[in-house]
Design a protein around this motif. Structure first.
Motif, PDB file in Angstrom:
ATOM      1  N   GLU A  19       2.015  -7.555  -6.820  1.00  0.00           N
ATOM      2  CA  GLU A  19       1.898  -6.286  -7.531  1.00  0.00           C
ATOM      3  C   GLU A  19       1.163  -6.468  -8.862  1.00  0.00           C
ATOM      4  OE1 GLU A  19       4.764  -2.646  -9.179  1.00  0.00           O
ATOM      5  OE2 GLU A  19       5.635  -4.362  -8.135  1.00  0.00           O
ATOM      6  N   LYS A  20       1.468  -7.558  -9.555  1.00  0.00           N
ATOM      7  CA  LYS A  20       0.802  -7.851 -10.824  1.00  0.00           C
ATOM      8  C   LYS A  20      -0.685  -8.056 -10.608  1.00  0.00           C
ATOM      9  CE  LYS A  20       0.985 -11.033 -14.780  1.00  0.00           C
ATOM     10  NZ  LYS A  20       1.665 -12.226 -15.349  1.00  0.00           N
TER      11      LYS A  20
ATOM     12  N   GLU B 135      11.160 -11.309  -3.337  1.00  0.00           N
ATOM     13  CA  GLU B 135      10.840 -10.399  -4.444  1.00  0.00           C
ATOM     14  C   GLU B 135       9.870 -11.029  -5.438  1.00  0.00           C
ATOM     15  OE1 GLU B 135      11.501  -7.204  -4.808  1.00  0.00           O
ATOM     16  OE2 GLU B 135      12.384  -7.313  -2.806  1.00  0.00           O
ATOM     17  N   ALA B 136      10.011 -12.331  -5.675  1.00  0.00           N
ATOM     18  CA  ALA B 136       9.109 -12.998  -6.619  1.00  0.00           C
ATOM     19  C   ALA B 136       7.670 -12.919  -6.130  1.00  0.00           C
ATOM     20  CB  ALA B 136       9.532 -14.452  -6.801  1.00  0.00           C
ATOM     21  N   LYS B 137       7.475 -13.100  -4.840  1.00  0.00           N
ATOM     22  CA  LYS B 137       6.134 -13.034  -4.274  1.00  0.00           C
ATOM     23  C   LYS B 137       5.591 -11.612  -4.340  1.00  0.00           C
ATOM     24  CE  LYS B 137       3.484 -14.848  -0.386  1.00  0.00           C
ATOM     25  NZ  LYS B 137       3.564 -15.590   0.898  1.00  0.00           N
ATOM     26  N   LYS B 138       6.454 -10.622  -4.100  1.00  0.00           N
ATOM     27  CA  LYS B 138       6.037  -9.225  -4.196  1.00  0.00           C
ATOM     28  C   LYS B 138       5.604  -8.882  -5.630  1.00  0.00           C
ATOM     29  CE  LYS B 138       8.894  -7.298  -0.477  1.00  0.00           C
ATOM     30  NZ  LYS B 138      10.019  -6.377  -0.166  1.00  0.00           N
ATOM     31  N   ARG B 139       6.339  -9.415  -6.609  1.00  0.00           N
ATOM     32  CA  ARG B 139       5.997  -9.131  -8.009  1.00  0.00           C
ATOM     33  C   ARG B 139       4.653  -9.738  -8.380  1.00  0.00           C
ATOM     34  NH1 ARG B 139      11.627 -10.039  -8.816  1.00  0.00           N
ATOM     35  NH2 ARG B 139      11.241 -12.200  -9.417  1.00  0.00           N
TER      36      ARG B 139
END
Length: 278
Positions: free
Chosen positions: A61-62, A54-58
């Motif tokens: 996305e940012k 999830e951290a990588k996805k965020r």
């Protein structure tokens, strides 16, 4: 099982992977491939992108929400495609040259460890140099990336076994691997290779390379099933304008990454079932 394939048949099995035996289907939410019976196989890269931490996805996305990110993403995709095409040309052209020289001189050696045949490294190196000299001109924006990858290829390839070959596995995944070579100063070290490009000036931290390592593990697992070949190692080569980052992956690491990849495959299948039920 793939690893029950006789050593005498592995060269033929590997040659058969140069043409995909699956048809691509983009009609659903995720890209899949189907065999002649219609059975689905999910793309390795699709599996990994949808099961990333999830951290990588965020972070991604940012970045995508930043002004100009769409143009930068388009440039990155073009840079990656052109650099891969250049590497594919070098490897496939060099392979043809090396085979012709090896045949004309009768200079082949079949290794007992895997059943694959090789010409001497000197022939392979000369073939790669010739292929590079005659390669199509690279667009300026991608030139440094492609050349850095080609230089790595020339300096680190002891034998060429396959380039841009397709694999699949009945567990339900499929993909296309960049290369299978002998890596290092002399033939015999069977290695599966994945090429990447990056606009970064510095090496990526190891935790950001997990997806790439899991990708290699998925391809290696498919290769073992289809051709009975288990690479002794893998390598991720990331081209930058100022050089390359190389991450060597041991056979033990590949085995660990294979288990991680299979867990992510099951996670992705669950996501797909959830989408289908909504």
């Amino acid at each position: 099982m793939g690893n029950s394939i006789l050593k005498t048949d592995r060269q033929v099995a590997l040659a058969g992977l140069r043409k995909s035996q699956l048809e691509r289907d983009d009609s659903g939410a995720f890209r899949i491939y189907r065999d002649q019976e219609g059975n689905p196989y999910y793309s390795v890269t699709t599996i990994l992108s949808n099961t990333a931490p999830e951290a990588k996805k965020r972070v991604l996305e940012k970045w995508l929400n930043k002004p100009g990110s769409e143009e930068e993403l388009e440039l990155a995709c073009a840079r990656g495609s052109i650099s891969h095409e250049h590497c594919e040309y070098v490897y496939k052209t060099a392979s043809k040259i090396a085979i012709n020289i090896g045949n004309s001189r009768g200079n082949w050696r079949t290794y007992e460890t895997d059943g694959l045949s090789r010409v001497p490294k000197a022939i392979t190196t000369k073939a790669i140099q010739t292929a590079r000299e005659n390669a199509p001109k690279i667009p300026w924006a991608c030139r440094k990336y492609a050349r850095n990858l080609a230089t790595w290829i020339e300096e680190n390839t002891a034998a060429i076994h396959a380039s841009e070959f397709s694999v699949y596995h009945p567990d339900g995944f499929a993909g296309c691997s960049d290369a299978l070579i002998d890596y290092g100063p002399k033939p015999g070290n069977l290695c599966i290779v994945d090429f990447k490009t990056s606009s970064a000036k510095k090496d990526k931290p190891d935790e950001w390379l997990q997806d790439h390592i899991d990708q290699l593990a998925g391809y290696s697992y498919g290769l073992e099933y289809q051709a009975g070949l288990r690479p002794t190692m893998g390598v991720v080569v990331i081209a930058r304008e100022n050089g390359v980052q190389v991450r060597e992956v041991s056979q033990i690491e590949l085995l660990g990454a294979k288990q991680r990849f299979l867990e992510r495959l099951e996670m992705f299948k669950a996501l797909q079932l959830e989408k289908d039920s909504n």
